[in-house]
Design a protein around this motif. Sequence first.
Motif, mmCIF file in Angstrom:
data_model
loop_
_atom_site.group_PDB
_atom_site.id
_atom_site.type_symbol
_atom_site.label_atom_id
_atom_site.label_comp_id
_atom_site.label_asym_id
_atom_site.label_seq_id
_atom_site.Cartn_x
_atom_site.Cartn_y
_atom_site.Cartn_z
ATOM 1 N N VAL A 413 0.833 -1.201 0.000
ATOM 2 C CA VAL A 413 0.000 0.000 0.000
ATOM 3 C C VAL A 413 0.870 1.254 0.000
ATOM 4 N N GLU A 414 1.876 1.282 0.866
ATOM 5 C CA GLU A 414 2.738 2.461 0.955
ATOM 6 C C GLU A 414 3.521 2.681 -0.333
ATOM 7 N N THR A 415 3.970 1.585 -0.962
ATOM 8 C CA THR A 415 4.739 1.710 -2.204
ATOM 9 C C THR A 415 3.867 2.202 -3.342
ATOM 10 N N LEU A 416 2.618 1.709 -3.417
ATOM 11 C CA LEU A 416 1.697 2.180 -4.455
ATOM 12 C C LEU A 416 1.387 3.668 -4.266
ATOM 13 N N GLU A 417 1.244 4.076 -3.011
ATOM 14 C CA GLU A 417 1.020 5.503 -2.746
ATOM 15 C C GLU A 417 2.242 6.322 -3.161
ATOM 16 N N GLN A 418 3.412 5.784 -2.898
ATOM 17 C CA GLN A 418 4.656 6.470 -3.226
ATOM 18 C C GLN A 418 4.805 6.644 -4.739
ATOM 19 N N THR A 419 4.367 5.624 -5.506
ATOM 20 C CA THR A 419 4.529 5.679 -6.967
ATOM 21 C C THR A 419 3.296 6.255 -7.671
ATOM 22 N N GLY A 420 2.335 6.708 -6.893
ATOM 23 C CA GLY A 420 1.117 7.260 -7.501
ATOM 24 C C GLY A 420 0.322 6.220 -8.260
ATOM 25 N N GLY A 421 0.393 4.968 -7.801
ATOM 26 C CA GLY A 421 -0.348 3.892 -8.454
ATOM 27 C C GLY A 421 0.382 3.248 -9.612
ATOM 28 N N ASP A 422 1.629 3.634 -9.869
ATOM 29 C CA ASP A 422 2.417 3.056 -10.965
ATOM 30 C C ASP A 422 2.864 1.656 -10.555
ATOM 31 N N LYS A 423 2.128 0.638 -11.030
ATOM 32 C CA LYS A 423 2.376 -0.722 -10.577
ATOM 33 C C LYS A 423 3.716 -1.285 -11.048
ATOM 34 N N PRO A 424 4.136 -1.086 -12.313
ATOM 35 C CA PRO A 424 5.467 -1.584 -12.697
ATOM 36 C C PRO A 424 6.585 -0.996 -11.837
ATOM 37 N N GLU A 425 6.487 0.311 -11.534
ATOM 38 C CA GLU A 425 7.500 0.945 -10.696
ATOM 39 C C GLU A 425 7.435 0.398 -9.267
ATOM 40 N N ALA A 426 6.216 0.170 -8.758
ATOM 41 C CA ALA A 426 6.059 -0.383 -7.420
ATOM 42 C C ALA A 426 6.651 -1.783 -7.339
ATOM 43 N N ALA A 427 6.411 -2.599 -8.396
ATOM 44 C CA ALA A 427 6.969 -3.955 -8.415
ATOM 45 C C ALA A 427 8.493 -3.918 -8.421
ATOM 46 N N ARG A 428 9.062 -2.940 -9.166
ATOM 47 C CA ARG A 428 10.520 -2.813 -9.220
ATOM 48 C C ARG A 428 11.089 -2.455 -7.850
ATOM 49 N N ILE A 429 10.444 -1.504 -7.162
ATOM 50 C CA ILE A 429 10.909 -1.088 -5.834
ATOM 51 C C ILE A 429 10.803 -2.231 -4.840
ATOM 52 N N LEU A 430 9.701 -3.001 -4.926
ATOM 53 C CA LEU A 430 9.483 -4.103 -3.990
ATOM 54 C C LEU A 430 10.344 -5.316 -4.289
ATOM 55 N N GLY A 431 10.905 -5.380 -5.519
ATOM 56 C CA GLY A 431 11.732 -6.516 -5.864
ATOM 57 C C GLY A 431 10.933 -7.768 -6.157
ATOM 58 N N ILE A 432 9.689 -7.611 -6.638
ATOM 59 C CA ILE A 432 8.862 -8.764 -6.991
ATOM 60 C C ILE A 432 8.380 -8.598 -8.425
ATOM 61 N N GLY A 433 7.889 -9.688 -9.024
ATOM 62 C CA GLY A 433 7.392 -9.624 -10.390
ATOM 63 C C GLY A 433 6.073 -8.862 -10.481
ATOM 64 N N LEU A 434 5.778 -8.281 -11.666
ATOM 65 C CA LEU A 434 4.557 -7.499 -11.847
ATOM 66 C C LEU A 434 3.325 -8.396 -11.691
ATOM 67 N N ARG A 435 3.389 -9.622 -12.208
ATOM 68 C CA ARG A 435 2.253 -10.532 -12.073
ATOM 69 C C ARG A 435 1.995 -10.841 -10.597
ATOM 70 N N THR A 436 3.085 -11.028 -9.832
ATOM 71 C CA THR A 436 2.945 -11.285 -8.393
ATOM 72 C C THR A 436 2.256 -10.113 -7.710
ATOM 73 N N LEU A 437 2.638 -8.902 -8.096
ATOM 74 C CA LEU A 437 2.035 -7.711 -7.501
ATOM 75 C C LEU A 437 0.545 -7.649 -7.825
ATOM 76 N N TYR A 438 0.174 -7.898 -9.087
ATOM 77 C CA TYR A 438 -1.244 -7.868 -9.464
ATOM 78 C C TYR A 438 -2.033 -8.917 -8.673
ATOM 79 N N ARG A 439 -1.430 -10.091 -8.483
ATOM 80 C CA ARG A 439 -2.136 -11.152 -7.765
ATOM 81 C C ARG A 439 -2.385 -10.739 -6.310
ATOM 82 N N LYS A 440 -1.413 -10.111 -5.691
ATOM 83 C CA LYS A 440 -1.567 -9.682 -4.308
ATOM 84 C C LYS A 440 -2.593 -8.557 -4.196
#
Length: 446
Positions: A413-440
């Motif tokens: 939640v905090e990372t998505l807020e930090q990136t303004g909802g930019d999911k690819p950027e959030a996935a990069r910061i979190l160190g997880i795959g984009l598909r994993t992020l969408y699933r969560k």
Amino acid sequence: MEHSILIVDDDKLTRETLSRALSDNYTTYAVGSGVEALELLQSEPISVVLADLVMPGMGGMELLETVNKLEHRPMVILITGQGSVDSAVEAMKKGAYDYVPKPISIDRLEVLILKAVEALKLRDENIQLKRKFIERYSDVAIVGRSPEIRQLLAQVEQVARTNATVLIEGESGTGKEMIANIIHYNSDRALGPFVKVNCAAFSEGIVESELFGHERGAFTGALATKKGRFELADGGTLLIDEVGDLPPSVQVKILRFLQERTFERVGGHRDLKVDVRIVSATNQRLEDLVADGRFREDLYYRLCVVKLKVPPLRERSQDIDILSNHFLCHYAETHNRGIDGISDEVLELMRKHPWPGNVRELMNCIESMVVTSTGKVITLDNLPEHLLSKCAAMQPDPDQGGALAAMERKLIVETLEQTGGDKPEAARILGIGLRTLYRKIERWGL
């Protein structure tokens, strides 16, 4: 404290004259022989011994050697005749504070005694400081109750009181230097110097000079003779840290020292002899370096007369709780924070974290949480960002719930807020795959 002077001279007129001259500022004792001096030293607290170098029976040099073995040894100033200056200089090399030539200048002597008393004070303060270190390390300062750490501490206790050369192996941050401290301060060398050198901190050309010293003019910039760590550690212990990084040329010189107990300074041609115990440490496997031809096999066997292996924190995970609370108490006091404990959720996460930085990483993590905490208890909100990111990369199943899943949801939640909802950027910061992020996101309804 009133200081006392012991005058030792076979000439009655000399000792009586000196006693009268010094009695205004000091308590003075005067005896006519070295034997009488030693008897008096057993019963009186003498600060400075003023002794004639040449006397019948026990002379000043022999008296000096005996005085140096006393537990509370005074400073020694020798009185020399015209032809005895060379002998006096030799005596200073053996521990005499200074010498005064005949005929004696009382003014010069009083200045010399004053300096000797100041030197005695500094020496005693240094001894007291070292004794505090001995007290600190006499009760083993390694925290933990796991079988692995108990076995290590039993080995350390057994080895410490010997003069055996010790090799300490372990990953970075496991506490190798702490083990070396415990060995030194529980040994018979505890009041001697404990000198450390990190071989990885110096280039190949510098590390040899750091260890063995150099003569004036040995290389460009060598403007004066310099003592190396071996000489500075005389009578004590030398810790050679990151010993696996020693260049081949220095390995040869250390091997020679271990075999012959002598060495030469860089640019020197004179053998120097010192009494030094070698403790070395490394985060590498020296056996592998030997197999690769990067470390001398004969030196390896000389260094590891006793080998101690410090286990990584992941292999003693049952110690994480006790270590965490130990560091919590320490840093709460250091930073004057009224923190009572660590929440169960945080401890759960910490037990599952692999701690690649070992105890040092855990210690830094606890200090960070103590500094940033605003409550009485450390909570998930106080976890450092790097620890949150690493825990998120573990990718737990959110359906399982628990503290780790709750922490991961909060981080996403905090990372998505930090990136303004930019999911690819959030996935990069979190160190997880984009598909994993969408699933969560979908599972948590984010």
